[in-house]
Design a protein around this motif. Structure first.
Motif, mmCIF file in Angstrom:
data_model
loop_
_atom_site.group_PDB
_atom_site.id
_atom_site.type_symbol
_atom_site.label_atom_id
_atom_site.label_comp_id
_atom_site.label_asym_id
_atom_site.label_seq_id
_atom_site.Cartn_x
_atom_site.Cartn_y
_atom_site.Cartn_z
ATOM 1 N N LEU A 146 0.825 -1.208 0.000
ATOM 2 C CA LEU A 146 0.000 0.000 0.000
ATOM 3 C C LEU A 146 0.860 1.258 0.000
ATOM 4 C CD1 LEU A 146 -2.838 -0.967 2.523
ATOM 5 C CD2 LEU A 146 -2.747 -1.278 0.040
ATOM 6 N N VAL A 147 1.954 1.236 0.742
ATOM 7 C CA VAL A 147 2.853 2.397 0.785
ATOM 8 C C VAL A 147 3.514 2.601 -0.570
ATOM 9 C CG1 VAL A 147 4.882 3.387 1.898
ATOM 10 C CG2 VAL A 147 3.219 2.108 3.257
ATOM 11 N N TRP A 148 3.927 1.501 -1.205
ATOM 12 C CA TRP A 148 4.515 1.605 -2.537
ATOM 13 C C TRP A 148 3.525 2.177 -3.536
ATOM 14 C CZ3 TRP A 148 9.421 1.785 -3.018
ATOM 15 C CH2 TRP A 148 10.268 1.007 -2.224
ATOM 16 N N MET A 149 2.258 1.804 -3.398
ATOM 17 C CA MET A 149 1.229 2.348 -4.287
ATOM 18 C C MET A 149 1.109 3.861 -4.101
ATOM 19 S SD MET A 149 -1.736 -0.599 -3.998
ATOM 20 C CE MET A 149 -2.868 0.295 -5.065
ATOM 21 N N PHE A 150 1.141 4.304 -2.862
ATOM 22 C CA PHE A 150 1.087 5.739 -2.579
ATOM 23 C C PHE A 150 2.285 6.461 -3.196
ATOM 24 C CE2 PHE A 150 1.700 9.094 0.931
ATOM 25 C CZ PHE A 150 1.072 10.067 0.164
ATOM 26 N N VAL A 151 3.460 5.868 -3.065
ATOM 27 C CA VAL A 151 4.666 6.473 -3.635
ATOM 28 C C VAL A 151 4.551 6.588 -5.157
ATOM 29 C CG1 VAL A 151 7.145 6.145 -3.997
ATOM 30 C CG2 VAL A 151 6.151 5.726 -1.740
ATOM 31 N N LEU A 152 4.066 5.532 -5.790
ATOM 32 C CA LEU A 152 3.925 5.552 -7.248
ATOM 33 C C LEU A 152 2.901 6.586 -7.705
ATOM 34 C CD1 LEU A 152 4.035 1.718 -8.083
ATOM 35 C CD2 LEU A 152 5.825 3.429 -8.499
ATOM 36 N N VAL A 153 1.767 6.665 -7.018
ATOM 37 C CA VAL A 153 0.747 7.643 -7.386
ATOM 38 C C VAL A 153 1.269 9.061 -7.186
ATOM 39 C CG1 VAL A 153 -1.531 8.554 -6.782
ATOM 40 C CG2 VAL A 153 -1.194 6.095 -6.954
ATOM 41 N N ALA A 154 1.983 9.290 -6.069
ATOM 42 C CA ALA A 154 2.533 10.617 -5.806
ATOM 43 C C ALA A 154 3.575 11.002 -6.861
ATOM 44 C CB ALA A 154 3.147 10.668 -4.407
ATOM 45 N N ALA A 155 4.437 10.049 -7.226
ATOM 46 C CA ALA A 155 5.462 10.333 -8.237
ATOM 47 C C ALA A 155 4.819 10.629 -9.591
ATOM 48 C CB ALA A 155 6.418 9.149 -8.353
ATOM 49 N N ALA A 156 3.823 9.815 -9.961
ATOM 50 C CA ALA A 156 3.125 10.054 -11.225
ATOM 51 C C ALA A 156 2.396 11.394 -11.201
ATOM 52 C CB ALA A 156 2.141 8.920 -11.500
ATOM 53 N N GLY A 157 1.794 11.740 -10.067
ATOM 54 C CA GLY A 157 1.104 13.019 -9.943
ATOM 55 C C GLY A 157 2.058 14.194 -10.062
ATOM 56 N N TRP A 158 3.255 14.061 -9.467
ATOM 57 C CA TRP A 158 4.248 15.142 -9.547
ATOM 58 C C TRP A 158 4.682 15.364 -10.988
ATOM 59 C CZ3 TRP A 158 9.188 15.931 -11.275
ATOM 60 C CH2 TRP A 158 9.830 17.096 -10.830
ATOM 61 N N VAL A 159 4.959 14.278 -11.690
ATOM 62 C CA VAL A 159 5.377 14.399 -13.095
ATOM 63 C C VAL A 159 4.253 15.014 -13.925
ATOM 64 C CG1 VAL A 159 6.018 13.108 -15.165
ATOM 65 C CG2 VAL A 159 7.030 12.501 -12.960
ATOM 66 N N LEU A 160 3.026 14.555 -13.711
ATOM 67 C CA LEU A 160 1.895 15.050 -14.487
ATOM 68 C C LEU A 160 1.644 16.536 -14.245
ATOM 69 C CD1 LEU A 160 -0.405 14.252 -16.425
ATOM 70 C CD2 LEU A 160 -1.803 13.723 -14.414
ATOM 71 N N LEU A 161 1.810 16.975 -13.004
ATOM 72 C CA LEU A 161 1.520 18.372 -12.670
ATOM 73 C C LEU A 161 2.653 19.310 -13.047
ATOM 74 C CD1 LEU A 161 -0.581 20.242 -11.348
ATOM 75 C CD2 LEU A 161 0.578 19.871 -9.159
ATOM 76 N N ASN A 162 3.885 18.847 -12.957
ATOM 77 C CA ASN A 162 5.025 19.749 -13.113
ATOM 78 C C ASN A 162 5.814 19.578 -14.402
ATOM 79 O OD1 ASN A 162 5.187 21.120 -10.297
ATOM 80 N ND2 ASN A 162 5.009 18.945 -9.823
ATOM 81 N N ARG A 163 5.601 18.495 -15.120
ATOM 82 C CA ARG A 163 6.444 18.236 -16.289
ATOM 83 C C ARG A 163 5.646 17.938 -17.562
ATOM 84 N NH1 ARG A 163 9.417 20.360 -13.461
ATOM 85 N NH2 ARG A 163 11.493 19.752 -12.734
ATOM 86 N N THR A 164 4.368 18.225 -17.563
ATOM 87 C CA THR A 164 3.555 17.941 -18.754
ATOM 88 C C THR A 164 2.697 19.149 -19.113
ATOM 89 O OG1 THR A 164 1.656 17.051 -17.534
ATOM 90 C CG2 THR A 164 3.424 15.501 -18.092
ATOM 91 N N THR A 165 2.210 19.122 -20.333
ATOM 92 C CA THR A 165 1.292 20.166 -20.795
ATOM 93 C C THR A 165 0.004 20.154 -19.982
ATOM 94 O OG1 THR A 165 2.189 19.958 -23.027
ATOM 95 C CG2 THR A 165 0.063 21.062 -22.801
ATOM 96 N N PHE A 166 -0.439 18.956 -19.587
ATOM 97 C CA PHE A 166 -1.650 18.849 -18.766
ATOM 98 C C PHE A 166 -1.495 19.643 -17.474
ATOM 99 C CE2 PHE A 166 -4.347 16.881 -15.574
ATOM 100 C CZ PHE A 166 -5.554 16.715 -16.241
ATOM 101 N N GLY A 167 -0.343 19.540 -16.842
ATOM 102 C CA GLY A 167 -0.111 20.279 -15.604
ATOM 103 C C GLY A 167 -0.092 21.777 -15.821
ATOM 104 N N ARG A 168 0.573 22.225 -16.882
ATOM 105 C CA ARG A 168 0.621 23.660 -17.166
ATOM 106 C C ARG A 168 -0.777 24.203 -17.461
ATOM 107 N NH1 ARG A 168 5.463 21.907 -19.595
ATOM 108 N NH2 ARG A 168 4.472 21.597 -21.631
ATOM 109 N N ARG A 169 -1.573 23.417 -18.157
ATOM 110 C CA ARG A 169 -2.946 23.853 -18.415
ATOM 111 C C ARG A 169 -3.766 23.893 -17.123
ATOM 112 N NH1 ARG A 169 -4.141 20.367 -23.977
ATOM 113 N NH2 ARG A 169 -2.906 21.725 -25.369
#
Length: 365
Positions: free
Chosen positions: A213-236
């Motif tokens: 469960l902790v690993w799942m949280f880490v993966l979701v958080a890492a994916a969320g960080w990339v999506l928000l800060n390193r993609t066009t979706f995040g900038r929008r």
């Protein structure tokens, strides 16, 4: 005599501009250079501390101080490895919900239905028919059901807000009531026990000593960080939350993006439902009670503006850890749940007041 005086003047005029011989003190130059370098370094440090890095440092300090209080009041009961893993396991579920909430709030919305969506997804994924399919074929059917239910409810929220022009508070409040009621109807207000052992073995296990469960949280958080800060979706997302009309004029399809944000939030609720099912081995209409309060509190404490336009995944993760650790300290010291709720409410109010003060200082001339 006059010619002798005029001759040097002419010589000076013939010199190219800026080429005049000037004696410079190297010691003074070095001193000025040193002062300039130190000033530049201090301004860089100051800007970092005033920005997101500074807010995160403050959150880490608050978390460390809270741990110190826990060790001082509960001793080895708090500092044990087992208790640390318990804190992380408890933080994982609400943490995934908070990641989705970060996107919604950064985009200028709010979602009060996250707790009810977790309950509905857990109930639908543990019905007799779904579990039978999981037992006959693969437990992935249970996971898929939870994810689809969460995403579908998020889609409804997004359509109501973006195309129905309903205020997010009202739309998600209606979803809160409807999803919780539907969960009670499906489960007949009974707790549904999970009997698919491969599902429990996988999600209830550990990897290198850390719960899945902790690993799942880490993966979701890492994916969320990339999506928000390193993609066009995040900038929008930042653009829509900061000024929706300006984003529309810039060519961003604001309505479609708003729907996507709520679908993402619902998908995170589906993931959290799977994690909660594994942790409790049940699906219940009572799951996710007050998750909306916990998620909003963690997001606000982390530094995401309630008005939208600014969000941070790292801050949200630290905010989740702060609240989970606070609850753990209260529990170890035999303090009531009512006291925990009062503390959460005070922390939310203080965080919002600080946000307003910092925003006013930033916009001040």
């Amino acid at each position: 005599m006059s010619e002798e005086v005029a001759r040097p003047d002419k010589t000076l005029q013939d010199e190219p501009q800026g080429q005049a011989m000037v004696e410079v003190d190297p010691t003074a130059t070095a001193a000025r250079s040193g002062r300039g370098g130190s000033t530049a370094a201090s301004s860089v440090v100051g800007s970092l501390l005033r920005g997101g890095a500074g807010r995160n440092v403050g959150l880490v300090i608050a978390l460390v101080l809270l741990c110190v209080v826990g060790i001082a009041t509960a001793g080895d009961r708090f500092a044990s490895t087992a208790n640390l893993l318990t804190i992380l396991r408890l933080a994982a579920v609400i943490g995934v919900v908070s990641i989705g909430m970060t996107f919604v709030i950064t985009g200028g919305g709010i979602d009060l239905s996250v707790g009810a969506l977790v309950a509905l997804a857990s109930v639908w994924a543990t019905t007799l028919a779904t579990q039978q399919m999981g037992a006959d074929y693969h437990w992935i059917f249970m996971v898929s059901t939870a994810l689809l239910v969460g995403a579908a409810c998020g889609l409804v929220n997004g359509l109501l807000v973006a195309y129905g022009k309903i205020v997010p508070f009202i739309a998600t409040l209606a979803m809160l009531a409807g999803a919780r009621g539907l969960a009670e109807i499906l489960s007949d207000r009974k707790t549904q026990i999970i009997s698919v052992n491969p599902f429990l073995d996988f999600f209830g296990g550990s990897l290198i000593g850390v719960p899945v469960l902790v690993w799942m949280f880490v993966l979701v958080a890492a994916a969320g960080w990339v999506l928000l800060n390193r993609t066009t979706f995040g900038r929008r997302t930042f653009a829509v939350g900061g000024n929706a009309e300006a984003a529309r004029l810039a060519g961003i399809k604001v309505q479609r993006h708003t729907v996507a944000l709520y679908v993402l939030g619902g998908l995170c609720c589906g993931i959290a439902a799977v994690m909660l099912m594994a942790r409790t081995t049940t699906g219940s209409s009572t799951h996710g009670q007050l998750y909306e309060l916990d998620a909003i509190a963690a997001v606000v404490i982390g530094g995401t503006l309630l008005s939208g336009g600014r969000g941070t995944i790292v801050g949200t993760v630290i905010g989740v850890l702060i609240f989970t650790t606070l609850n753990n300290v209260f529990t170890l010291n035999n303090l009531s749940i009512s006291a925990q709720s009062v503390a959460k409410g005070l922390i939310i109010v203080i965080a919002v007041l600080l946000q307003q003060r910092l925003a006013a200082r930033a916009t001040a001339p």
